[in-house]
Design an enzyme around this catalytic site. Structure first.
Site, PDB file in Angstrom:
ATOM      1  CG  ASN A  11      -1.856   1.116   1.330  1.00 52.37           C
ATOM      2  OD1 ASN A  11      -1.846   2.003   0.471  1.00 52.37           O
ATOM      3  ND2 ASN A  11      -2.677   1.123   2.359  1.00 52.37           N
ATOM      4  NE  ARG A  95      -6.216   1.540  -0.056  1.00 47.86           N
ATOM      5  CZ  ARG A  95      -6.518   2.117   1.086  1.00 47.86           C
ATOM      6  NH1 ARG A  95      -5.714   1.989   2.115  1.00 47.86           N
ATOM      7  NH2 ARG A  95      -7.614   2.806   1.208  1.00 47.86           N
ATOM      8  CG  HIS A 184     -12.475   4.157   2.785  1.00 44.44           C
ATOM      9  ND1 HIS A 184     -13.138   5.223   3.365  1.00 44.44           N
ATOM     10  CD2 HIS A 184     -11.175   4.316   3.100  1.00 44.44           C
ATOM     11  CE1 HIS A 184     -12.269   5.998   3.988  1.00 44.44           C
ATOM     12  NE2 HIS A 184     -11.062   5.459   3.841  1.00 44.44           N
ATOM     13  NE  ARG A 246      -9.075  13.146   2.751  1.00 47.88           N
ATOM     14  CZ  ARG A 246      -8.981  11.821   2.918  1.00 47.88           C
ATOM     15  NH1 ARG A 246      -9.959  11.131   3.471  1.00 47.88           N
ATOM     16  NH2 ARG A 246      -7.911  11.190   2.505  1.00 47.88           N
ATOM     17  CD  GLU A 389      -9.142  -0.517   3.848  1.00 51.74           C
ATOM     18  OE1 GLU A 389      -8.810  -0.253   5.018  1.00 51.74           O
ATOM     19  OE2 GLU A 389      -9.260   0.341   2.966  1.00 51.74           O
TER      20      GLU A 389
END
Ligand code: AMP
Length: 406
Positions: A11, A95, A184, A246, A389
């Protein structure tokens, strides 16, 4: 049959690279680690084993190629390694942040796939180049070993146009790729499939789940019959619920207004929206929910406000996704906040009992393990399902290398 395959999962971020090695025989994690500060002074890598042993490598990593080579050294390190030779690694799963509209599922990497990932760099300017660099570094260091790209956006590609279109001139979609993509995806896919399993509704096209991925980045998805029909992040991960740093969704007119008043240019403004807003901006203290909870306990009204905004926006998303699906059978909480912060979970469903959604406070006293949270016999089930994940990436990689469909 390659059931004993070891799979490396990568990742890659703009200045970091996380990795895990899975033994697919039992899906156990053999080691994991992270390279930090790639391309910046004082880069280092931490390598960890499941028995608690770890080793830190303090070495210059100028680019992702350096990072991958250091990962390979750790994997074969006589002291803390997990393979004798790198050829024991059967495949690598990456990823990849943005797959645009091209990728509806994970895919084996070839030149065409790399070109397509490159094409959508404008949509993921920080991550996609890093993801490509990770792929190319692996190709160079382990030629011939299959590589698989697993896209954060792929699961959401089943959304209908009414969910993914922004109400802008249509040409911005056809000419500039402007639409909702969602992120996601591996997490929403994993926990919604787990929800169907634990509710005994696998394969049921009418099973309706709202998945709440609450972490440093947060997103929601409406998943009906295993297919995503709506999600809260947009063309970038900035849209939706306010997050650690964010802003989430806001009135777009704020940008011009604030730029006029403060003299910020668009880059500074975007940086504020991505890095200085959300929980950090509201609280003025931290983006971390542990700090916010502590602040609230100490009477800090801005920490309390940040958490209140978060749970309120989340509650509205859960209810609106139930409306989008014409009902809801299960609500799932996952990721760092969703798996650890019982107070956030409880408050996010507050007042939703009119829809049959509620959490039993006793059952909610749980962390980071699969658990049903709704009261005994509830019509709508609420579950906490730890996400994974990396496991999704490893499973897709194994399946594609073995020629199976996913
Ligand atoms: P993630 O992005 O899924 O790794 O989630 C990371 C975030 O989870 C952190 O920034 C924290 O806000 C939150 N988190 C982690 N552990 C806890 C905890 N014990 N209680 C509350 N929040 C937590």
């Amino acid at each position: 049959m390659i059931r004993s395959m070891k799979i490396l999962v990568i990742n890659a971020g703009s200045s970091s690279l996380k990795y895990q090695v899975f033994n697919m025989e039992d899906e156990s994690v053999l080691c994991k680690g992270a390279c930090e500060r790639i391309g910046i002074a004082d880069s280092f890598m931490k390598h960890k084993l499941p028995d608690g042993r770890s080793k830190e490598y303090r070495e210059d990593m100028h680019d992702h190629g350096d990072a991958i080579r250091l990962v390979f050294r750790a994997l074969t390190d006589p002291e803390v390694g997990v393979v004798k030779h790198m050829d024991e690694i059967g495949a690598v799963g990456h990823r990849v942040l943005h797959g645009g509209e091209k990728f509806t599922a994970s895919t084996l990497v070839d030149e065409k796939v790399k070109a397509a990932i490159r094409e959508v760099i404008p949509l993921g300017p920080l991550h996609n180049p890093a993801n490509l660099a990770g792929i190319e570094a692996c190709e160079e260091a382990m030629p011939g070993v299959p590589q698989v790209a697993v896209f954060d956006t792929a699961f959401h590609q089943t959304m209908p146009p009414r969910a993914f279109m922004y109400a802008l001139p249509y040409e911005y979609y056809t000419d500039h790729m402007v639409r909702r993509y969602g992120f996601h995806g591996s997490s929403h896919r994993y926990v919604s499939a787990e929800a169907a399993r634990v509710c005994g509704r696998e394969g049921d096209p009418e099973f309706k789940v709202v998945t709440c991925h609450l972490g440093n980045g947060s997103s929601f998805a409406a998943v009906k019959g295993g297919k995503c029909i709506d999600t809260s992040m947009g063309i970038t991960p900035l849209e939706g619920i306010p997050m650690g740093t964010r802003s989430g969704s806001l009135d777009p007119a704020i940008l011009e207004y604030l730029m006029g008043r403060t003299g910020m240019d668009i880059h500074e403004m975007t940086n504020v929206l991505n890095k200085k807003s959300g929980m950090l901006g509201l609280s003025g203290k931290s983006s971390d929910f542990r700090d916010l909870e502590k602040g609230q306990e100490e009477g800090d009204f801005r920490c309390a406000l940040a958490r209140e905004v978060f749970v309120y926006q989340g509650r509205k998303l859960i209810a609106s996704y139930a409306a989008a699906m014409g009902g809801v059978d299960c609500v799932v909480f996952t990721a760092g906040v969703g798996e650890n912060d019982g107070d956030v979970r409880q408050r996010m469903v507050e007042g939703l009992d009119f829809m049959g959604i509620a959490i039993d406070p006793q059952r909610n006293n749980v962390r980071s393990k699969l658990a049903e949270l709704s009261p005994e016999g509830a019509k709508v089930k609420v579950w906490m399902i730890p996400t994974d994940e990396e496991l999704v990436i490893a499973r897709d990689t194994e399946a594609l290398v073995e020629g199976k469909s996913i």
